[in-house]
Design a protein around this motif. Structure first.
Motif, PDB file in Angstrom:
ATOM      1  N   PRO A 118      -1.211   5.153  -4.296  1.00 13.30           N
ATOM      2  CA  PRO A 118      -0.186   5.975  -3.626  1.00 13.30           C
ATOM      3  C   PRO A 118      -0.452   7.462  -3.773  1.00 13.30           C
ATOM      4  O   PRO A 118      -0.268   8.235  -2.828  1.00 13.30           O
ATOM      5  CB  PRO A 118       1.118   5.560  -4.319  1.00 13.30           C
ATOM      6  N   ASP A 121      -3.530   8.445  -1.458  1.00 11.81           N
ATOM      7  CA  ASP A 121      -3.180   8.457  -0.036  1.00 11.81           C
ATOM      8  C   ASP A 121      -2.237   9.612   0.290  1.00 11.81           C
ATOM      9  O   ASP A 121      -2.315  10.204   1.371  1.00 11.81           O
ATOM     10  CB  ASP A 121      -2.535   7.125   0.360  1.00 11.81           C
ATOM     11  N   GLN A 330      -1.924   4.068   8.900  1.00 12.86           N
ATOM     12  CA  GLN A 330      -2.012   4.968   7.754  1.00 12.86           C
ATOM     13  C   GLN A 330      -1.778   6.413   8.170  1.00 12.86           C
ATOM     14  O   GLN A 330      -1.009   7.152   7.539  1.00 12.86           O
ATOM     15  CB  GLN A 330      -3.400   4.823   7.124  1.00 12.86           C
ATOM     16  N   TYR A 346       4.577   5.847  -0.296  1.00 20.10           N
ATOM     17  CA  TYR A 346       3.436   4.997  -0.612  1.00 20.10           C
ATOM     18  C   TYR A 346       3.713   4.096  -1.818  1.00 20.10           C
ATOM     19  O   TYR A 346       3.216   2.968  -1.884  1.00 20.10           O
ATOM     20  CB  TYR A 346       2.191   5.840  -0.857  1.00 20.10           C
ATOM     21  N   GLN A 349       5.723   1.290  -0.468  1.00 15.68           N
ATOM     22  CA  GLN A 349       4.841   0.426   0.328  1.00 15.68           C
ATOM     23  C   GLN A 349       3.967  -0.447  -0.570  1.00 15.68           C
ATOM     24  O   GLN A 349       3.785  -1.640  -0.312  1.00 15.68           O
ATOM     25  CB  GLN A 349       3.946   1.288   1.222  1.00 15.68           C
TER      26      GLN A 349
END
Length: 404
Positions: A118, A121, A330, A346, A349
């Motif tokens: 996370p 990203d 993404q 993130y 997710q």
């Protein structure tokens, strides 16, 4: 993508990812040599997945208190220390290892690893320009697939050549290099710690989920990810192995070939994403919808097929279009979320996909054991069709709108 910090990020994360693959291959070998039990081999990936789920739930607490670089560095430092302790344990107890202790180490390492993805990203949009975001995501996706494509095979060769215990020591070196790279990242985005005392523990935990629910783009993307996390279970090793043996009636080497063809497709998809990044960004919603429908056809074709060579082609095509769709989703998440909220999105997710995938593994494992293995792929195809129809139905709200 010429930023030094971006280079430190992808190189450091790549060393960590290679290490993750190698030490798991080593643990599988050591556990089997020590116990001879398939149960422990099956329980190891479950423990790793469950650890990442727990980590994803509690990651927002850390994200609220630490900047992303600190989170990445601390995650990798702790993983390195834990792997050092595991290496020493294996070295001293090689003849009498406790499976419980080994799996506990793997669980704990995976828990701290759950912070890293996370954070990585979420940091990406801070290190590259908005015009380079699709290209950067495509590049990272390609690197990830190269690691996955070669890592398991290379790990198996290494374990056979120098033994699992030495491979763990090699992983320790990779982790150390990764940590040094993480220290080199410069994130100029200011990290503000909220002083609002009303933001209690449970409020922080659910903040990422609340952001996803309030934003139509994020909500629709995560509904798709939820459905697809269930469907993608059909590509796990256990189900593919049974399909190769019962339907294709081939030896286990074809199981390996199909896995390789899938990762080749993913890699090509990443290259295509880099090559056509401008076009994908311009037609993001159309790309998501088109690739969703193409991907939904693949499990049907795979399930009804009985030819091994055709299975390779279908697997590669699935990987190619799945990668392009994944890059689009993404990038959509990154464009729809403000910099300070992105790590929490993130984290939510990560927790969602981990627990969904883990529970779905048990469900599809039951189906594949009690029904014809083809049924599993048909069910996966139906789920992916539902996801594609959902995307088409909500195409207007899939348009990316950044939230605070």
């Amino acid at each position: 993508m010429k930023s030094k910090s971006f280079k430190y990020l992808w190189i450091g994360q790549s060393f960590a990812d290679i290490g993750d693959v190698l030490y798991i291959v080593a643990l599988i070998s050591l556990l089997y040599s020590s116990t001879g039990s398939p149960f422990y081999l099956a329980f190891l990936p479950f423990a790793i997945t469950f650890a990442r789920f727990i980590s994803g739930i509690f990651a927002p607490i850390l994200i609220n208190r630490l900047n992303l670089k600190s989170l990445l560095v601390s995650s990798q430092v702790i993983k390195t220390v834990l792997l050092l302790l595991l290496s020493l344990y294996v070295y001293m107890q090689i003849e009498a290892m406790s499976p419980f202790i080994v799996i506990t180490f793997a669980f704990t390492i995976s828990f701290f690893d759950g912070w890293a993805n996370p954070a990585r990203d979420a940091m990406l949009p801070r290190l590259v320009s908005s015009k380079e975001l699709v290209r950067a995501n495509s590049f990272l996706a390609s690197v990830d697939q190269i690691i996955q494509l070669g890592g398991w095979a290379f790990g198996g060769i290494l374990v056979a050549a120098i033994s699992g215990s030495y491979v763990i020591w090699l992983t320790l070196l990779l982790y150390f290099v990764s940590t040094l790279m993480m220290f080199g990242i410069i994130d100029e985005t200011q990290h503000e710690i909220s002083k609002d005392k009303e933001k209690a523990f449970w409020y922080v935990l659910k903040e990422g989920w609340a952001i996803i629910w309030r934003n139509p783009s994020l909500r629709n993307i995560h509904v798709m990810l939820f459905i697809e996390s269930i469907a993608h279970v059909v590509w796990i090793a256990a189900i593919l192995y049974v399909f190769v043996y019962e339907v294709l009636q081939e030896s286990e080497k074809w199981w390996g070939y199909i896995n390789v063809s899938f990762f080749v497709g993913l890699f090509i998809g990443g290259v295509v994403g880099m090559k056509f990044s401008t076009m994908i960004e311009k037609h993001m919603t159309k790309t998501i919808i088109m690739t969703s429908f193409v991907v939904s056809v693949m499990p049907f074709l795979f399930g009804v097929n009985s030819n091994a060579w055709m299975a390779l082609i279908i697997s590669a095509m699935f990987g190619l279009f799945e990668q392009i769709k994944g890059i689009s989703l993404q990038t959509g998440i990154q464009q729809s979320t403000s910099a300070d909220m992105l790590p929490k999105v993130y984290a939510a997710q990560s927790a969602l996909t981990a627990i969904t995938f883990g529970l779905s593994t048990l469900f599809f494992g039951y189906i594949s054991e009690h029904y014809n293995i083809r049924v599993v792929f048909i069910l996966a195809g139906i789920l992916l069709v539902m996801s594609a129809i959902y995307a088409l139905k909500n195409k207007n709200s899939l348009e990316m709108k950044k939230v605070a």
